[in-house]
Design a protein around this motif. Sequence first.
Motif, PDB file in Angstrom:
ATOM      1  N   PRO A  77       0.815  -1.225   0.000  1.00 19.89           N
ATOM      2  CA  PRO A  77       0.000   0.000   0.000  1.00 19.89           C
ATOM      3  C   PRO A  77       0.849   1.277   0.000  1.00 19.89           C
ATOM      4  O   PRO A  77       0.407   2.313  -0.508  1.00 19.89           O
ATOM      5  N   LEU A  78       2.063   1.182   0.539  1.00 16.94           N
ATOM      6  CA  LEU A  78       2.983   2.324   0.520  1.00 16.94           C
ATOM      7  C   LEU A  78       3.877   2.305  -0.713  1.00 16.94           C
ATOM      8  O   LEU A  78       3.993   3.299  -1.426  1.00 16.94           O
ATOM      9  N   THR A  79       4.507   1.155  -0.985  1.00 19.81           N
ATOM     10  CA  THR A  79       5.534   1.117  -2.035  1.00 19.81           C
ATOM     11  C   THR A  79       4.962   1.314  -3.436  1.00 19.81           C
ATOM     12  O   THR A  79       5.647   1.834  -4.313  1.00 19.81           O
ATOM     13  N   THR A  80       3.719   0.903  -3.662  1.00 20.79           N
ATOM     14  CA  THR A  80       3.134   1.104  -4.992  1.00 20.79           C
ATOM     15  C   THR A  80       2.817   2.570  -5.257  1.00 20.79           C
ATOM     16  O   THR A  80       2.559   2.947  -6.407  1.00 20.79           O
ATOM     17  N   ARG A  81       2.843   3.385  -4.212  1.00 20.77           N
ATOM     18  CA  ARG A  81       2.596   4.823  -4.360  1.00 20.77           C
ATOM     19  C   ARG A  81       3.884   5.639  -4.353  1.00 20.77           C
ATOM     20  O   ARG A  81       3.852   6.847  -4.593  1.00 20.77           O
ATOM     21  N   MET A  82       4.993   4.993  -4.065  1.00 19.04           N
ATOM     22  CA  MET A  82       6.280   5.679  -4.038  1.00 19.04           C
ATOM     23  C   MET A  82       6.801   5.900  -5.447  1.00 19.04           C
ATOM     24  O   MET A  82       6.531   5.092  -6.346  1.00 19.04           O
ATOM     25  N   PRO A  83       7.552   6.981  -5.680  1.00 16.16           N
ATOM     26  CA  PRO A  83       8.265   7.091  -6.958  1.00 16.16           C
ATOM     27  C   PRO A  83       9.190   5.885  -7.121  1.00 16.16           C
ATOM     28  O   PRO A  83       9.898   5.501  -6.193  1.00 16.16           O
ATOM     29  N   ARG A  84       9.177   5.286  -8.289  1.00 15.71           N
ATOM     30  CA  ARG A  84       9.920   4.039  -8.461  1.00 15.71           C
ATOM     31  C   ARG A  84      11.419   4.217  -8.257  1.00 15.71           C
ATOM     32  O   ARG A  84      12.090   3.338  -7.724  1.00 15.71           O
ATOM     33  N   ASN A  85      11.954   5.355  -8.654  1.00 15.79           N
ATOM     34  CA  ASN A  85      13.382   5.596  -8.451  1.00 15.79           C
ATOM     35  C   ASN A  85      13.727   5.663  -6.972  1.00 15.79           C
ATOM     36  O   ASN A  85      14.791   5.196  -6.550  1.00 15.79           O
ATOM     37  N   LEU A  86      12.816   6.231  -6.186  1.00 18.85           N
ATOM     38  CA  LEU A  86      13.044   6.297  -4.741  1.00 18.85           C
ATOM     39  C   LEU A  86      13.013   4.893  -4.140  1.00 18.85           C
ATOM     40  O   LEU A  86      13.860   4.540  -3.304  1.00 18.85           O
ATOM     41  N   LEU A  87      12.046   4.084  -4.549  1.00 20.00           N
ATOM     42  CA  LEU A  87      11.974   2.713  -4.056  1.00 20.00           C
ATOM     43  C   LEU A  87      13.227   1.942  -4.426  1.00 20.00           C
ATOM     44  O   LEU A  87      13.798   1.220  -3.588  1.00 20.00           O
ATOM     45  N   PHE A  88      13.661   2.085  -5.650  1.00 16.63           N
ATOM     46  CA  PHE A  88      14.852   1.359  -6.086  1.00 16.63           C
ATOM     47  C   PHE A  88      16.086   1.790  -5.287  1.00 16.63           C
ATOM     48  O   PHE A  88      16.881   0.942  -4.856  1.00 16.63           O
ATOM     49  N   ARG A  89      16.252   3.093  -5.069  1.00 13.75           N
ATOM     50  CA  ARG A  89      17.406   3.564  -4.294  1.00 13.75           C
ATOM     51  C   ARG A  89      17.349   3.058  -2.862  1.00 13.75           C
ATOM     52  O   ARG A  89      18.378   2.735  -2.260  1.00 13.75           O
ATOM     53  N   LEU A  90      16.137   2.975  -2.300  1.00 14.56           N
ATOM     54  CA  LEU A  90      15.974   2.451  -0.950  1.00 14.56           C
ATOM     55  C   LEU A  90      16.413   0.995  -0.880  1.00 14.56           C
ATOM     56  O   LEU A  90      17.126   0.586   0.056  1.00 14.56           O
ATOM     57  N   LEU A  91      16.010   0.204  -1.853  1.00 13.95           N
ATOM     58  CA  LEU A  91      16.400  -1.205  -1.884  1.00 13.95           C
ATOM     59  C   LEU A  91      17.907  -1.343  -2.086  1.00 13.95           C
ATOM     60  O   LEU A  91      18.546  -2.208  -1.466  1.00 13.95           O
ATOM     61  N   GLN A  92      18.471  -0.525  -2.954  1.00 14.20           N
ATOM     62  CA  GLN A  92      19.918  -0.562  -3.170  1.00 14.20           C
ATOM     63  C   GLN A  92      20.678  -0.253  -1.888  1.00 14.20           C
ATOM     64  O   GLN A  92      21.784  -0.772  -1.674  1.00 14.20           O
ATOM     65  N   TRP A  93      20.088   0.568  -1.043  1.00 16.00           N
ATOM     66  CA  TRP A  93      20.763   0.977   0.202  1.00 16.00           C
ATOM     67  C   TRP A  93      20.678  -0.102   1.271  1.00 16.00           C
ATOM     68  O   TRP A  93      21.680  -0.490   1.870  1.00 16.00           O
TER      69      TRP A  93
END
Length: 330
Positions: free
Chosen positions: A219-235
Amino acid sequence: MRREHIEELVCPCGPHGLTLQHGAIEEQGEIKTGELRCSEDGLTVPIRGFVPRFVPDSGYSENFGEQWNRFRRTQLDKFNGTTLSKERFYSGTGWSPDELKGARVLEAGCGAGRFTQVMLDAGAQVYSVDLSSAVDACLANNGPREHLCVAQADLCRIPFRRHSFDKVFCYGVLQHTPDPRASFMNLVPFLKPGGELAVDVYLKGWAMEPYKSKYLYRPLTTRMPRNLLFRLLQWYIPKWLPLDTFIKRLPLVGRVLGMGVPCWNYHYLPLSHEQQVEWAILDTFDALAPVYDDPQTPDAVAEWFRSAQLTDVRVRIGGNGVLGNGKAPA
């Protein structure tokens, strides 16, 4: 795409053929840029990067285009040094390389082409479609090949002739469409009499499994900018993965405790540490970013096959969730 592939294509608005317009640019026998036109309704289809584009890049599948172009080589056997895709393909479909040789196969949802490679290596004639720009990754990984035709198109408007394929293959796709059952039903008419269909879909249920954590966060991640989600996962994934591996190896409680933080961990696969991290980032993004994620029960999938009047139906738990096989009546 090659000129001979144009004869295989039809207008998605109706069973009309397409013609290549003047001015097309070709390289090494492949049409790099150009335009296809349907004389019946005037529909024009651009060809860019050797791929006919029946749909734009934008839409609910954009995240898949991004992830498969970013991780283009990650899951292909010929690049990661494993046979994981080959093993999953043959164990799930029950098909053999001998029966694929020379067979016409419609691949509905090719992604980066991990299974495309397996089918081409067996000698199949593969016609791959994907809604997203993942078609570019698939073609870069597997083309150009005389027996490969890749098109960017919607599963509900597949631009190939019906009743023309020996096999239809669709793994990792149906649960990510707006209506999985309708998407499944749209695949059936492309089978020849006696042709075989193989699909998989995520498993719906209440069992406590680490992968279920995605439904807490989506419910949160599908609303996040995808680049932000990807950078979060990379971190966090490279830092979290060793602890996550320890937790998930704990007897009895590991499966439950592993639900706390979303991390698709493949510590049990023959991958290097760098590959483990890359696969974890890729598949965690794949779990958290898609707009649609609609798992199914085996009973629901079995009903699809019955309603489609397929024979020799086999529906069982396995692979990525639920595996289904069936055959068009001869």
